[in-house]
Design a protein around this motif. Sequence first.
Motif, short mmCIF file in Angstrom:
data_model
loop_
_atom_site.label_atom_id
_atom_site.label_comp_id
_atom_site.label_asym_id
_atom_site.label_seq_id
_atom_site.Cartn_x
_atom_site.Cartn_y
_atom_site.Cartn_z
N LYS A 31 9.32 -17.98 -23.54
CA LYS A 31 9.73 -17.49 -22.00
C LYS A 31 9.24 -15.92 -22.10
O LYS A 31 8.72 -15.54 -21.00
N SER A 32 9.36 -15.45 -23.12
CA SER A 32 9.01 -13.80 -23.09
C SER A 32 7.62 -13.40 -22.82
O SER A 32 7.25 -12.79 -22.05
N ASP A 33 6.78 -14.47 -23.50
CA ASP A 33 5.27 -14.14 -23.27
C ASP A 33 4.93 -14.89 -21.78
O ASP A 33 3.81 -14.23 -21.49
N LEU A 34 5.64 -15.85 -21.37
CA LEU A 34 5.24 -16.24 -20.10
C LEU A 34 5.57 -15.22 -19.13
O LEU A 34 4.88 -14.82 -18.28
N LYS A 35 6.71 -14.47 -19.43
CA LYS A 35 7.03 -13.31 -18.48
C LYS A 35 5.90 -12.32 -18.36
O LYS A 35 5.66 -11.70 -17.29
N LYS A 36 5.65 -11.93 -19.54
CA LYS A 36 4.67 -10.88 -19.67
C LYS A 36 3.35 -11.14 -19.15
O LYS A 36 2.78 -10.33 -18.61
N SER A 37 2.89 -12.56 -19.03
CA SER A 37 1.81 -12.84 -18.38
C SER A 37 1.81 -13.13 -16.90
O SER A 37 0.64 -12.94 -16.33
N VAL A 38 3.01 -13.09 -16.31
CA VAL A 38 3.00 -13.11 -14.70
C VAL A 38 2.79 -11.81 -14.31
O VAL A 38 3.46 -10.61 -14.67
N LYS A 39 2.19 -11.77 -13.46
CA LYS A 39 1.57 -10.57 -12.62
C LYS A 39 2.57 -10.31 -11.52
O LYS A 39 2.74 -11.01 -10.64
N GLU A 40 3.44 -9.00 -11.56
CA GLU A 40 4.45 -8.92 -10.84
C GLU A 40 3.95 -8.18 -9.51
O GLU A 40 3.07 -7.16 -9.54
N PRO A 41 3.97 -8.79 -8.14
CA PRO A 41 3.63 -7.91 -7.08
C PRO A 41 4.41 -6.72 -6.49
O PRO A 41 5.68 -6.53 -7.37
N ASN A 42 3.90 -5.72 -6.03
CA ASN A 42 4.89 -4.58 -5.72
C ASN A 42 5.55 -5.03 -4.17
O ASN A 42 5.05 -5.77 -3.57
N TRP A 43 6.86 -4.56 -4.22
CA TRP A 43 7.66 -4.67 -3.00
C TRP A 43 8.50 -3.62 -2.56
O TRP A 43 8.65 -2.80 -3.77
N GLU A 44 8.61 -3.44 -1.36
CA GLU A 44 9.71 -2.28 -1.02
C GLU A 44 11.13 -1.98 -1.76
O GLU A 44 11.49 -3.00 -1.88
N GLY A 45 11.09 -1.09 -2.38
CA GLY A 45 12.38 -0.71 -3.11
C GLY A 45 12.54 -1.23 -4.41
O GLY A 45 13.69 -1.07 -5.27
N LYS A 46 11.29 -1.64 -5.07
CA LYS A 46 11.18 -1.99 -6.43
C LYS A 46 11.43 -1.00 -7.27
O LYS A 46 12.24 -1.09 -8.37
N ALA A 47 10.89 0.16 -7.05
CA ALA A 47 10.90 1.57 -7.96
C ALA A 47 12.52 1.84 -8.23
O ALA A 47 12.97 2.35 -8.96
N ASN A 48 13.35 1.29 -6.91
CA ASN A 48 14.78 1.85 -6.81
C ASN A 48 15.67 0.88 -7.57
O ASN A 48 16.93 0.93 -7.26
N GLY A 49 15.05 -0.27 -7.88
CA GLY A 49 15.68 -1.62 -8.54
C GLY A 49 15.92 -2.69 -7.88
O GLY A 49 16.80 -3.32 -8.13
N ARG A 50 15.40 -2.76 -6.61
CA ARG A 50 15.48 -4.08 -5.68
C ARG A 50 14.96 -4.89 -6.53
O ARG A 50 13.84 -5.11 -6.95
N SER A 51 15.74 -6.17 -6.59
CA SER A 51 15.56 -7.25 -7.35
C SER A 51 14.57 -8.30 -6.59
O SER A 51 14.40 -8.22 -5.25
N ALA A 52 13.90 -9.14 -7.25
CA ALA A 52 13.15 -10.09 -6.79
C ALA A 52 13.83 -10.97 -5.93
O ALA A 52 13.41 -11.49 -4.96
N ASP A 53 15.14 -11.51 -6.40
CA ASP A 53 16.02 -12.39 -5.77
C ASP A 53 16.13 -11.77 -4.23
O ASP A 53 16.38 -12.60 -3.27
N SER A 54 16.58 -10.58 -4.47
CA SER A 54 16.71 -9.83 -3.02
C SER A 54 15.53 -9.86 -2.13
O SER A 54 15.85 -10.15 -0.68
N VAL A 55 14.33 -9.75 -2.69
CA VAL A 55 13.00 -9.81 -1.81
C VAL A 55 13.20 -11.27 -1.17
O VAL A 55 12.55 -11.43 -0.09
N ILE A 56 13.00 -12.23 -1.97
CA ILE A 56 12.76 -13.74 -1.61
C ILE A 56 13.91 -13.96 -0.59
O ILE A 56 13.43 -14.61 0.41
N ASN A 57 15.29 -13.62 -0.53
CA ASN A 57 16.32 -13.96 0.48
C ASN A 57 15.77 -13.36 1.55
O ASN A 57 15.70 -14.01 2.82
N THR A 58 15.54 -12.18 1.82
CA THR A 58 14.89 -11.19 2.66
C THR A 58 13.63 -11.86 3.45
O THR A 58 13.71 -12.12 4.57
N SER A 59 12.82 -12.28 2.62
CA SER A 59 11.41 -12.90 3.23
C SER A 59 11.64 -14.23 3.80
O SER A 59 11.09 -14.56 4.73
N LEU A 60 12.79 -14.95 3.17
CA LEU A 60 13.00 -16.40 4.06
C LEU A 60 13.49 -15.94 5.37
O LEU A 60 13.42 -17.01 6.11
#
Length: 204
Positions: free
Chosen positions: A39-68
């Motif tokens: 799982k650790s290797d897979l996570k390292k291989s995933v290219k994370e996109p940039n999103w608003e607030g990411k640098a300030n700790g905004r989570s992927a879950d928050s982005v997905i919910n807002t986008s939906l």
Amino acid sequence: MLYNLINELVTLVKTYENSSEHPTEDIFDFQNWLNGHIKSDLKKSVKEPNWEGKANGRSADSVINTSLVHLYRYSKIHSKAAIADTMFSTPDEFIYLINLVSGGSMSKTALIKQNIHEKPVGTLIINRLLSKGLIEQQSVDSDKRSKIIHITPKGLQHLKENMENIKLASANVTEPLSYVEKMELITLMLKLEDFHAVQSAGKF
């Protein structure tokens, strides 16, 4: 013999021995470590996109919910444009008719549940469709309180007349995606829906 596989396993065992705080010869301990390692290797291989607030700790879950939520609102905008100058008051009305065409006649409760509506909201939509003559309901012989909903010829005709505009509205929502991307998105969305359908059973 599967020499390459054996060599890879030996390498993994060495990594397990060197990286684990308390390595043991228990196969289940090694299996648990291996699962986490993969799982650790897979996570390292995933290219994370940039999103608003990411640098300030905004989570992927928050982005997905807002986008939906945003996509739902964009979908409503396209749908409302598609039903302008029709008998449909809201996009939910033609979605109910589409459900009856694809799934056949069904009970009022089943139709409401299929659209993830609470009973009062679904009942209002059904009543509007009944008043317009686009659907009809019949009592079940075994239980007069239960109602089976059918789409009427008028409902079929009106749906047919406006189907091209409805399809265009749906296509506009997914416009930038390729065929492969749409198939990948469908797989992920159905996974989410199936999970929440089980979790929400009996709540609607």
